[in-house]
Design a protein around this motif. Structure first.
Motif, mmCIF file in Angstrom:
data_model
loop_
_atom_site.group_PDB
_atom_site.id
_atom_site.type_symbol
_atom_site.label_atom_id
_atom_site.label_comp_id
_atom_site.label_asym_id
_atom_site.label_seq_id
_atom_site.Cartn_x
_atom_site.Cartn_y
_atom_site.Cartn_z
ATOM 1 N N UNK A 18 -39.432 4.437 -3.793
ATOM 2 C CA UNK A 18 -40.306 3.409 -4.355
ATOM 3 C C UNK A 18 -39.533 2.098 -4.507
ATOM 4 N N UNK A 19 -40.236 1.001 -4.374
ATOM 5 C CA UNK A 19 -39.587 -0.310 -4.434
ATOM 6 C C UNK A 19 -38.858 -0.530 -5.753
ATOM 7 N N UNK A 20 -39.434 -0.062 -6.847
ATOM 8 C CA UNK A 20 -38.771 -0.269 -8.141
ATOM 9 C C UNK A 20 -37.520 0.594 -8.287
ATOM 10 N N UNK A 21 -37.308 1.546 -7.385
ATOM 11 C CA UNK A 21 -36.115 2.378 -7.421
ATOM 12 C C UNK A 21 -34.991 1.876 -6.530
ATOM 13 N N UNK A 22 -35.234 0.793 -5.792
ATOM 14 C CA UNK A 22 -34.215 0.240 -4.904
ATOM 15 C C UNK A 22 -33.232 -0.576 -5.730
ATOM 16 N N UNK A 23 -31.951 -0.220 -5.633
ATOM 17 C CA UNK A 23 -30.936 -0.918 -6.422
ATOM 18 C C UNK A 23 -30.065 -1.849 -5.596
ATOM 19 N N UNK A 24 -30.117 -1.739 -4.273
ATOM 20 C CA UNK A 24 -29.313 -2.627 -3.431
ATOM 21 C C UNK A 24 -29.985 -4.002 -3.345
ATOM 22 N N UNK A 25 -29.213 -5.046 -3.112
ATOM 23 C CA UNK A 25 -29.801 -6.389 -3.041
ATOM 24 C C UNK A 25 -30.634 -6.628 -1.789
#
Length: 78
Positions: A18-25
């Motif tokens: 999920x997009x809210x779980x993406x931590x990379x820039x």
């Protein structure tokens, strides 16, 4: 008579977080296309023609799409 099913698209079987779980820039073109509901080739055209709603950065010659800009474009800016 049995009709053979179409072979699955390799990109569709890829698990997307999920997009809210993406931590990379940044994310790669395939992932950015998934979040934006576009084909990867559309994003490549945006990069080449410099006419899309967001612009990628190039990392060692490869396209990388800023997660913050994707969120802003989708209206889920954090």
């Amino acid at each position: 008579m049995r009709i053979p099913s179409a072979s699955p698209d390799p990109a569709s079987s890829r698990a997307f977080p999920p997009l809210d779980g993406v931590t990379s820039p940044t994310v790669d073109t395939g992932l950015a296309a998934f979040y934006l509901n576009r084909q990867p080739q559309t994003l490549r055209a945006w990069a080449s023609l410099e006419n899309g709603p967001i612009r990628p950065v190039r990392v060692h010659g490869r396209l990388a799409w800023k997660v913050a800009e994707i969120r802003k474009l989708l209206g889920v800016d954090q």
